[in-house]
Enzyme design. Structure first.
Site, PDB file in Angstrom:
ATOM      1  N   SER A   1      -6.928  -1.197  12.483  1.00 29.81           N
ATOM      2  CA  SER A   1      -7.739   0.021  12.529  1.00 29.81           C
ATOM      3  C   SER A   1      -8.479   0.101  13.853  1.00 29.81           C
ATOM      4  CB  SER A   1      -8.786  -0.007  11.403  1.00 29.81           C
ATOM      5  OG  SER A   1      -9.710   1.042  11.574  1.00 29.81           O
TER       6      SER A   1
ATOM      7  N   ASP B   1      -0.870  -7.161  -7.016  1.00 30.31           N
ATOM      8  CA  ASP B   1      -2.199  -7.229  -6.400  1.00 30.31           C
ATOM      9  C   ASP B   1      -2.062  -8.211  -5.239  1.00 30.31           C
ATOM     10  OD1 ASP B   1      -4.720  -7.795  -5.545  1.00 30.31           O
ATOM     11  OD2 ASP B   1      -5.549  -8.223  -7.535  1.00 30.31           O
TER      12      ASP B   1
ATOM     13  N   ALA C   1     -12.563  -7.736   9.523  1.00 28.75           N
ATOM     14  CA  ALA C   1     -11.273  -8.138   8.950  1.00 28.75           C
ATOM     15  C   ALA C   1     -10.124  -7.613   9.804  1.00 28.75           C
ATOM     16  CB  ALA C   1     -11.151  -7.617   7.519  1.00 28.75           C
ATOM     17  N   LYS C   2     -10.212  -6.354  10.222  1.00 21.62           N
ATOM     18  CA  LYS C   2      -9.121  -5.755  11.000  1.00 21.62           C
ATOM     19  C   LYS C   2      -9.001  -6.424  12.375  1.00 21.62           C
ATOM     20  CE  LYS C   2      -7.570  -2.521   8.158  1.00 21.62           C
ATOM     21  NZ  LYS C   2      -6.225  -2.620   7.593  1.00 21.62           N
TER      22      LYS C   2
ATOM     23  N   GLY D   1       0.823  -1.214   0.000  1.00 20.29           N
ATOM     24  CA  GLY D   1       0.000   0.000   0.000  1.00 20.29           C
ATOM     25  C   GLY D   1       0.851   1.255   0.000  1.00 20.29           C
TER      26      GLY D   1
ATOM     27  N   TYR E   1     -14.970  -4.537   7.050  1.00 22.38           N
ATOM     28  CA  TYR E   1     -13.641  -3.966   7.321  1.00 22.38           C
ATOM     29  C   TYR E   1     -13.289  -4.145   8.806  1.00 22.38           C
ATOM     30  CZ  TYR E   1     -10.255  -0.083   7.871  1.00 22.38           C
ATOM     31  OH  TYR E   1      -9.169   0.698   8.169  1.00 22.38           O
TER      32      TYR E   1
HETATM   33  N1  LIG Z   1      -6.866   6.529   6.746  1.00 20.31           N
HETATM   34  C1  LIG Z   1      -7.510   6.154   7.814  1.00 20.31           C
HETATM   35  O1  LIG Z   1      -8.359   6.876   8.362  1.00 20.31           O
HETATM   36  C2  LIG Z   1      -7.249   4.811   8.429  1.00 20.31           C
HETATM   37  C3  LIG Z   1      -7.780   4.539   9.707  1.00 20.31           C
HETATM   38  C4  LIG Z   1      -7.554   3.306  10.260  1.00 20.31           C
HETATM   39  C5  LIG Z   1      -6.819   2.358   9.586  1.00 20.31           C
HETATM   40  N2  LIG Z   1      -6.313   2.644   8.354  1.00 20.31           N
HETATM   41  C6  LIG Z   1      -5.579   1.598   7.654  1.00 20.31           C
HETATM   42  O2  LIG Z   1      -4.341   2.109   7.241  1.00 20.31           O
HETATM   43  C7  LIG Z   1      -3.972   1.518   6.002  1.00 20.31           C
HETATM   44  C8  LIG Z   1      -3.708   2.610   4.966  1.00 20.31           C
HETATM   45  O3  LIG Z   1      -4.862   3.399   4.841  1.00 20.31           O
HETATM   46  P1  LIG Z   1      -4.885   4.678   3.889  1.00 20.31           P
HETATM   47  O4  LIG Z   1      -6.070   5.465   4.235  1.00 20.31           O
HETATM   48  O5  LIG Z   1      -3.546   5.288   3.910  1.00 20.31           O
HETATM   49  O6  LIG Z   1      -5.181   3.956   2.494  1.00 20.31           O
HETATM   50  P2  LIG Z   1      -5.073   4.494   1.003  1.00 20.31           P
HETATM   51  O7  LIG Z   1      -6.318   4.100   0.334  1.00 20.31           O
HETATM   52  O8  LIG Z   1      -4.628   5.911   0.989  1.00 20.31           O
HETATM   53  O9  LIG Z   1      -3.879   3.603   0.449  1.00 20.31           O
HETATM   54  C9  LIG Z   1      -4.048   2.225   0.279  1.00 20.31           C
HETATM   55  C10 LIG Z   1      -3.086   1.762  -0.773  1.00 20.31           C
HETATM   56  O10 LIG Z   1      -3.308   0.355  -0.956  1.00 20.31           O
HETATM   57  C11 LIG Z   1      -3.261   0.086  -2.354  1.00 20.31           C
HETATM   58  N3  LIG Z   1      -4.026  -1.134  -2.656  1.00 20.31           N
HETATM   59  C12 LIG Z   1      -5.363  -1.274  -2.659  1.00 20.31           C
HETATM   60  N4  LIG Z   1      -5.701  -2.512  -3.040  1.00 20.31           N
HETATM   61  C13 LIG Z   1      -4.528  -3.164  -3.297  1.00 20.31           C
HETATM   62  C14 LIG Z   1      -4.220  -4.465  -3.731  1.00 20.31           C
HETATM   63  N5  LIG Z   1      -5.174  -5.377  -3.985  1.00 20.31           N
HETATM   64  N6  LIG Z   1      -2.921  -4.797  -3.890  1.00 20.31           N
HETATM   65  C15 LIG Z   1      -1.937  -3.893  -3.650  1.00 20.31           C
HETATM   66  N7  LIG Z   1      -2.181  -2.636  -3.234  1.00 20.31           N
HETATM   67  C16 LIG Z   1      -3.460  -2.281  -3.048  1.00 20.31           C
HETATM   68  C17 LIG Z   1      -3.865   1.312  -3.003  1.00 20.31           C
HETATM   69  O11 LIG Z   1      -3.482   1.418  -4.377  1.00 20.31           O
HETATM   70  C18 LIG Z   1      -3.312   2.430  -2.140  1.00 20.31           C
HETATM   71  O12 LIG Z   1      -2.078   2.897  -2.639  1.00 20.31           O
HETATM   72  C19 LIG Z   1      -5.108   0.582   5.613  1.00 20.31           C
HETATM   73  O13 LIG Z   1      -4.819  -0.734   6.018  1.00 20.31           O
HETATM   74  C20 LIG Z   1      -6.275   1.150   6.373  1.00 20.31           C
HETATM   75  O14 LIG Z   1      -7.252   0.177   6.640  1.00 20.31           O
HETATM   76  C21 LIG Z   1      -6.507   3.850   7.763  1.00 20.31           C
END
Ligand SMILES: NC(=O)c1ccc[n+]([C@@H]2O[C@H](COP(=O)([O-])OP(=O)(O)OC[C@H]3O[C@@H](n4cnc5c(N)ncnc54)[C@H](O)[C@@H]3O)[C@@H](O)[C@H]2O)c1
Length: 251
Positions: free
Chosen positions: A143, A63, A160-161, A16, A157
């Site tokens: 999360s 992926d 899963a988390k 990611g 979600y």
């Molecule tokens: N942003 C928030 O508020 C928040 C809160 C709690 C937890 N999180 C967790 O933090 C992590 C990052 O969140 P974020 O908001 O920065 O996400 P984001 O959507 O900004 O980035 C996620 C990245 O994962 C990549 N991705 C998606 N599907 C994919 C796949 N099948 N294979 C490879 N790459 C893939 C996307 O291209 C993207 O670059 C996640 O696990 C999310 O659940 C985020």
């Protein structure tokens, strides 16, 4: 951001890494002197980020829900020849706020696949490589939604988390004898582009108002925790779910 000289030259895979928290982690580990492997489905963005970082950054398009693609991506890491010391499982998320009643099976399966099946696949592929490291680390990004129901979100979600938190404890138990630690960090809502598209300003204000420290999170709040967990100072910390949430979940 704190400096951890021991992270220099360590090999770090971050899933990611094309956006949000994963991108910030890639930049931070690179700045610490690490070799950084950017795993993401968005080839264009990881190539552009890696080009800006420099010659210790390696973009690997994958992926992570596809077992064959995951195997090939880790083989590409092997070919670079620095081994693997830190595996950060950051890809994840969801695109729609839904209730259990509203969620169709396709959305459930897609969300579980990205947020639970993929971390399992990637951790499984990382394990034999980490066993060869002197300081093996797994850091799974979960999360607040896997710790408590704090706002409308996605039940698939959250489930899963919560699963990844428990998977991490199994990893800590199984890999301790090999000197590998496994921990998770559980972020609060963070204003990444995905979240900006998902939640209104009012919604974000409501979430911030429930946080003892009075704000939503920044990507750096989580990246600091990742750096600490990857550092030698955290060598005896394993199986932990670290809440980077300003006190929103207090146990
Ligand atoms: N942003 C928030 O508020 C928040 C809160 C709690 C937890 N999180 C967790 O933090 C992590 C990052 O969140 P974020 O908001 O920065 O996400 P984001 O959507 O900004 O980035 C996620 C990245 O994962 C990549 N991705 C998606 N599907 C994919 C796949 N099948 N294979 C490879 N790459 C893939 C996307 O291209 C993207 O670059 C996640 O696990 C999310 O659940 C985020």
């Amino acid at each position: 951001m704190a400096i951890y000289p021991e992270i220099t030259d360590r090999a770090v895979v971050i899933t990611g890494a094309a956006a949000g928290i994963g991108e910030a982690a890639a930049v931070a580990f690179y700045q610490q002197g690490a070799h950084v492997f950017l795993f993401d489905i968005d080839r264009k963005r990881i190539e552009s980020i890696a080009a800006k970082l420099g010659d210790r950054a390696y973009p690997i398009a994958v992926d992570i829900t596809n077992p064959d693609a995951v195997a090939s991506a880790f083989e590409a890491v092997d070919r670079v020849g620095h081994g693997l010391d830190v595996f950060i499982n950051c890809a994840g998320g969801y695109q729609k706020l839904l209730t259990v009643e509203m969620m169709d099976l396709e959305e459930w399966d897609r969300t579980i696949s990205l947020n639970l099946r993929a971390p399992f696949l990637c951790c499984q592929a990382a394990i034999p490589r980490l066993k060869k490291s002197k300081a093996g680390r797994i850091i799974n990004v979960t999360s607040i939604s896997g710790r408590t129901v704090h706002a409308a979100s996605s039940p698939a979600y959250g489930a899963a988390k919560a699963g990844v938190t428990q998977l991490t404890r199994f990893l800590a138990y199984e890999l301790g004898p090999f000197g590998i630690t496994a921990n998770s960090i559980a972020p609060l809502t963070t204003l990444t582009p995905r979240v900006a598209a998902l939640r209104s300003t009012e919604d974000l204000g409501r979430i911030a108002a429930q946080v003892p420290l009075g704000r939503i999170a920044t990507v750096d709040d989580h990246v600091s925790a990742m750096l600490y967990l990857a550092s030698d100072g955290a060598a005896f910390v394993t199986g932990v779910a670290l809440d980077t949430n300003g006190g929103r979940v207090m146990m």
